[in-house]
Design a protein around this motif. Structure first.
Motif, short mmCIF file in Angstrom:
data_model
loop_
_atom_site.label_atom_id
_atom_site.label_comp_id
_atom_site.label_asym_id
_atom_site.label_seq_id
_atom_site.Cartn_x
_atom_site.Cartn_y
_atom_site.Cartn_z
N CYS A 191 0.83 -1.21 0.00
CA CYS A 191 0.00 0.00 0.00
C CYS A 191 0.86 1.26 0.00
O CYS A 191 0.54 2.26 -0.66
N TYR A 192 1.96 1.23 0.73
CA TYR A 192 2.87 2.38 0.77
C TYR A 192 3.45 2.65 -0.62
O TYR A 192 3.47 3.80 -1.09
N PRO A 236 8.11 -2.52 9.85
CA PRO A 236 8.97 -3.00 8.75
C PRO A 236 8.33 -2.78 7.38
O PRO A 236 9.05 -2.56 6.39
N GLY A 237 7.02 -2.87 7.30
CA GLY A 237 6.35 -2.62 6.03
C GLY A 237 6.55 -1.19 5.56
O GLY A 237 6.72 -0.93 4.36
N ILE A 238 6.53 -0.26 6.51
CA ILE A 238 6.78 1.14 6.15
C ILE A 238 8.20 1.31 5.64
O ILE A 238 8.45 2.02 4.65
N GLY A 281 14.25 8.34 7.94
CA GLY A 281 13.39 9.48 8.26
C GLY A 281 11.93 9.21 7.95
O GLY A 281 11.04 9.56 8.73
N ASN A 282 11.66 8.57 6.80
CA ASN A 282 10.28 8.25 6.44
C ASN A 282 9.67 7.20 7.35
O ASN A 282 8.43 7.11 7.45
N THR A 283 10.48 6.40 8.00
CA THR A 283 9.97 5.40 8.95
C THR A 283 9.78 6.00 10.34
O THR A 283 8.77 5.75 11.01
N ILE A 284 10.75 6.78 10.77
CA ILE A 284 10.71 7.31 12.14
C ILE A 284 9.59 8.34 12.30
O ILE A 284 8.95 8.42 13.35
N ALA A 285 9.33 9.13 11.26
CA ALA A 285 8.34 10.21 11.38
C ALA A 285 6.95 9.68 11.76
O ALA A 285 6.35 10.16 12.73
N PRO A 286 6.36 8.71 11.03
CA PRO A 286 5.04 8.22 11.45
C PRO A 286 5.06 7.47 12.77
O PRO A 286 4.07 7.50 13.51
N VAL A 287 6.17 6.82 13.09
CA VAL A 287 6.26 6.14 14.39
C VAL A 287 6.22 7.17 15.52
O VAL A 287 5.53 6.98 16.54
N CYS A 288 6.96 8.26 15.37
CA CYS A 288 6.91 9.33 16.38
C CYS A 288 5.49 9.91 16.47
O CYS A 288 5.02 10.24 17.57
N ALA A 289 4.83 10.05 15.33
CA ALA A 289 3.46 10.56 15.34
C ALA A 289 2.54 9.64 16.12
O ALA A 289 1.69 10.10 16.91
N LEU A 290 2.68 8.32 15.93
CA LEU A 290 1.84 7.37 16.65
C LEU A 290 2.08 7.46 18.15
O LEU A 290 1.13 7.46 18.95
N LEU A 291 3.32 7.55 18.56
CA LEU A 291 3.64 7.62 19.99
C LEU A 291 3.07 8.88 20.61
O LEU A 291 2.53 8.85 21.74
N MET A 292 3.12 9.99 19.91
CA MET A 292 2.55 11.23 20.44
C MET A 292 1.04 11.17 20.49
O MET A 292 0.40 11.66 21.45
N LEU A 293 0.41 10.58 19.48
CA LEU A 293 -1.04 10.46 19.48
C LEU A 293 -1.52 9.56 20.61
O LEU A 293 -2.55 9.83 21.25
N ARG A 294 -0.81 8.49 20.85
CA ARG A 294 -1.17 7.62 21.98
C ARG A 294 -1.02 8.34 23.31
O ARG A 294 -1.78 8.12 24.24
#
Length: 350
Positions: free
Chosen positions: A23-24, A66-68, A92-105
């Motif tokens: 999908c990515y 890993p899929g990202i 950078g493209n992997t860390i950015a959405p992971v950081c977003a998820l952690l902040m949203l949680r």
């Protein structure tokens, strides 16, 4: 137990990761259809893979990271040849959405976007703040590898950042819709939805491709979709509008005719950002108000039922007390009055 759960969540799974990678990459291919060159660097006005990655993390959790990474690697290879900047860009493209998820949680984000705080969190934490990571890392890697001149660093970084942020704001809410939609909708809603779709298909192309600047005509339709169909209607309309405007901007037609690439990006990002914020925040406010009203109505109904039960209990209690008093009087016999005759005493025989 918390440590065990966190470890299990971080453990990747093959099938979800593979689906996310596919999908990515598909989103990347769609994003690459429309490009703008800034400082000899190709940037995308809307980068859908960031929305795909954000939605996948919100639905599947951290185990799909890993899929990202794989999808980002394939997307970078589709644009540039392998080079020293490859690892940094993918990271950078992997860390950015992971950081977003952690902040949203951290702030208790809900995927149904039924509260204003959820819309604000998606805008400021996931889109604007977290996507700075990928933009800064990617632009810095281009600068370090001499593929970008120092004077153009901030322009490329800004264009990269806004493109990633637009992917989160426009694509992520749409991908989350299947997890909050109610089926089947009422027939009346289908009729109104069809009328809205026809209006959007007629008015938006006219506003976008007109050379006299009629882009403001799309906002009444956006407000209509938010008022009547909330998150589902407003986000779909916003995505459709942004895609048409992006096509017109990259073709330099309509309101974008005769503009430089930088001016096109500024005008395009201003329109896409305004549309995305209006759709997301307005629908979140309306949904929150409706949910609050329903909660108040339910609380009032429960209070009425409690008062009715209390009233019925008081009535039953009064009846029981009255019956008890009457029963006591009956068992004691009638009371003798002052003028009542007294029976003579019994005499013994004999």
């Amino acid at each position: 137990m918390a440590a065990v759960v966190g470890t299990q969540e971080l453990r990747p799974q093959v099938l979800p990761a593979l689906a996310v990678a596919v999908c990515y990459y598909a989103g990347a291919r769609l994003g690459l259809l429309r490009q703008v060159v800034v400082e000899n660097v190709v940037v995308m006005p809307i980068w859908p893979p960031t929305g795909v990655a954000m939605a996948a993390l919100l639905v599947c959790g951290l185990r799909c990271w890993p899929g990202i990474t794989v999808g980002a690697l394939l997307a970078v290879l589709a644009v540039n040849a392998p080079g020293p900047d490859l690892i940094g860009t993918v990271a950078g493209n992997t860390i950015a959405p992971v950081c977003a998820l952690l902040m949203l949680r951290r702030v208790g984000f809900r995927t149904d976007l039924s509260r204003l705080r959820d819309g604000l969190a998606l805008v400021f934490l996931a889109a604007l703040l977290a996507m700075l990571v990928s933009a800064v890392v990617g632009s810095s890697m281009l600068l370090l590898t001499d593929r970008l001149a120092a004077p153009g660093y901030w322009r490329v970084c800004l264009a990269w950042w806004v493109g990633d942020a637009m992917g989160v704001l426009l694509v992520t809410p749409v991908l989350l819709l299947p997890y909050q939609a109610r089926w089947p909708p009422r027939l009346g809603r289908w009729r109104e939805a069809l009328a809205l779709a026809l209006a959007v298909c007629c008015v938006v192309p006219l506003a976008v491709y007109s050379a006299i600047g009629l882009l403001f005509l799309v906002y009444p339709l956006l407000i209509w979709s938010a008022l009547r169909f909330r998150v589902a209607g407003s986000t779909l309309c916003a995505l459709f509008m942004s895609v048409l405007v992006t096509v017109a901007a990259t073709d330099y037609v309509g309101s974008f005719k005769g503009l430089t690439p930088v001016e096109v990006l500024l005008k395009l990002h201003a329109f896409n950002g305004t549309v995305a914020l209006t759709a997301l925040l307005l629908s979140a406010v309306i949904t929150e108000q409706r949910n609050t009203r329903r909660s108040v109505e339910q609380a009032c109904q429960e209070l009425v039922e409690v008062l009715e039960n209390l009233t019925m209990g008081d009535a039953v209690g009064r009846r029981f007390t009255s019956s008890a008093r009457n029963a006591g009087r009956t068992s004691a016999g009638p009371s003798a009055g002052p003028g009542a005759e007294r029976s003579p005493p019994a005499q013994d025989g004999g």
